[in-house]
Design an enzyme around this catalytic site. Structure first.
Site, mmCIF file in Angstrom:
data_model
loop_
_atom_site.group_PDB
_atom_site.id
_atom_site.type_symbol
_atom_site.label_atom_id
_atom_site.label_comp_id
_atom_site.label_asym_id
_atom_site.label_seq_id
_atom_site.Cartn_x
_atom_site.Cartn_y
_atom_site.Cartn_z
ATOM 1 C CD GLU A 96 -8.676 12.668 37.773
ATOM 2 O OE1 GLU A 96 -9.603 12.474 38.575
ATOM 3 O OE2 GLU A 96 -8.630 12.138 36.655
ATOM 4 C CG MET A 98 -4.845 20.834 43.277
ATOM 5 S SD MET A 98 -3.189 20.607 43.945
ATOM 6 C CE MET A 98 -3.585 20.304 45.676
ATOM 7 C CG HIS A 100 -12.045 21.364 39.370
ATOM 8 N ND1 HIS A 100 -13.211 21.491 38.651
ATOM 9 C CD2 HIS A 100 -11.669 20.062 39.255
ATOM 10 C CE1 HIS A 100 -13.539 20.323 38.121
ATOM 11 N NE2 HIS A 100 -12.617 19.439 38.480
ATOM 12 C CD GLU A 108 -1.116 17.696 48.109
ATOM 13 O OE1 GLU A 108 -0.856 16.480 48.031
ATOM 14 O OE2 GLU A 108 -1.167 18.443 47.106
ATOM 15 N N GLY A 111 5.780 17.138 51.288
ATOM 16 C CA GLY A 111 6.845 16.165 51.472
ATOM 17 C C GLY A 111 8.210 16.798 51.604
ATOM 18 C CG ASN A 196 -17.816 30.240 45.105
ATOM 19 O OD1 ASN A 196 -18.381 29.588 44.236
ATOM 20 N ND2 ASN A 196 -16.852 31.134 44.824
ATOM 21 N NE ARG A 207 -12.607 16.578 37.797
ATOM 22 C CZ ARG A 207 -11.630 16.199 36.991
ATOM 23 N NH1 ARG A 207 -11.563 14.939 36.588
ATOM 24 N NH2 ARG A 207 -10.701 17.060 36.584
#
Length: 253
Positions: A96, A98, A100, A108, A111, A196, A207
């Protein structure tokens, strides 16, 4: 400084030690952010090189200008700053997060390159479980003890089965990037997120829920927990900007 949400609980098995958590953590690792950044950026339009004097002046004397910029949505002066957070949260929160993209940078853990650890999200007792109403007009209400017990039991079993399959594939020589496919989005991950003040305000507007917000928002609780911890750090760095954000309905300029 590390900020934490609700408590952590642990469980163990013979081969691994899975951890079941109900919290998220946010750490402000570096920043270049102050209310004066807004002022020199705004005053260059009328003062040119003399706007550099704002760097050393007390921004309190110009809080009216900050409020004006926020109120009339002159947004670019709020972009001349930077904050980098280290966030530890379930993968579904990051998916969720990302969405934005403007004014944000992310890195991140992967894996593909490391063996992922068995740390999983299980809602705490304070997490409302039952959704009532339709999309756009729904609310969440408290779950029963039975619903909480079922949720914890079902999630923990699913996590343990998935991680056992992951371990079995790794031990058989299957590549990490293939084996990770069985792992659930409730697995914890970590990332650096840099933004920023303007991009953070937009994030918080969407959010988090807040009594001063003039725009309704319906965030998932877990990403709201991250937002609340980031907001607490930003409020200390740019108190005048933060006050203007709240005064003007928590809408990003």
């Amino acid at each position: 400084m590390r900020l934490e949400g609700p408590a952590v609980t642990e469980s163990t098995t013979e081969d691994t030690k899975p951890t079941f958590r109900s919290d998220v953590t946010v750490e402000l690792v570096k920043h270049s952010a102050a209310d004066s950044d807004v002022l020199w950026a705004a005053r260059v339009s009328t003062a040119g090189e003399q706007s550099l004097e704002e760097i050393t002046k007390d921004p309190e004397r110009s809080k009216g200008l900050i409020n004006y910029l926020m109120r009339d949505r002159h947004g670019s002066p709020f972009e001349h700053n930077s904050m980098t957070f280290f966030i530890n949260a379930p993968i579904f929160v990051f998916r969720e997060f990302m969405r934005h993209r403007v004014g944000w940078s992310y890195n991140e853990e992967s894996g593909r390159y490391r063996e992922l650890q068995p740390v999983f999200y299980v809602p705490g007792k304070d997490r409302k479980l039952v959704q009532e109403g339709r999309p756009g007009k729904y609310v969440f209400v408290e779950g029963t003890d039975e619903q909480h017990e079922l949720t914890s039991r079902a999630m923990e079993k699913s996590y343990l089965d998935a991680y056992a399959a992951y371990q079995e594939m790794l031990e058989a020589g299957v590549a990490r990037e293939v084996a990770r496919s069985v792992l659930p989005v409730g697995l914890f991950s970590s990332m650096y997120a840099t933004c920023n003040a303007r991009s953070l305000m937009h994030f918080l507007n969407l959010r988090t829920q807040h009594e001063l917000s003039t725009v309704p928002s319906f965030p998932q609780r877990e990403i709201e927990m991250v937002g609340e911890l980031m907001e607490a750090e930003w409020a200390k760095l740019m108190p005048l900007t933060y006050a203007a954000f709240n005064k003007n309905g928590r809408v990003a300029p």
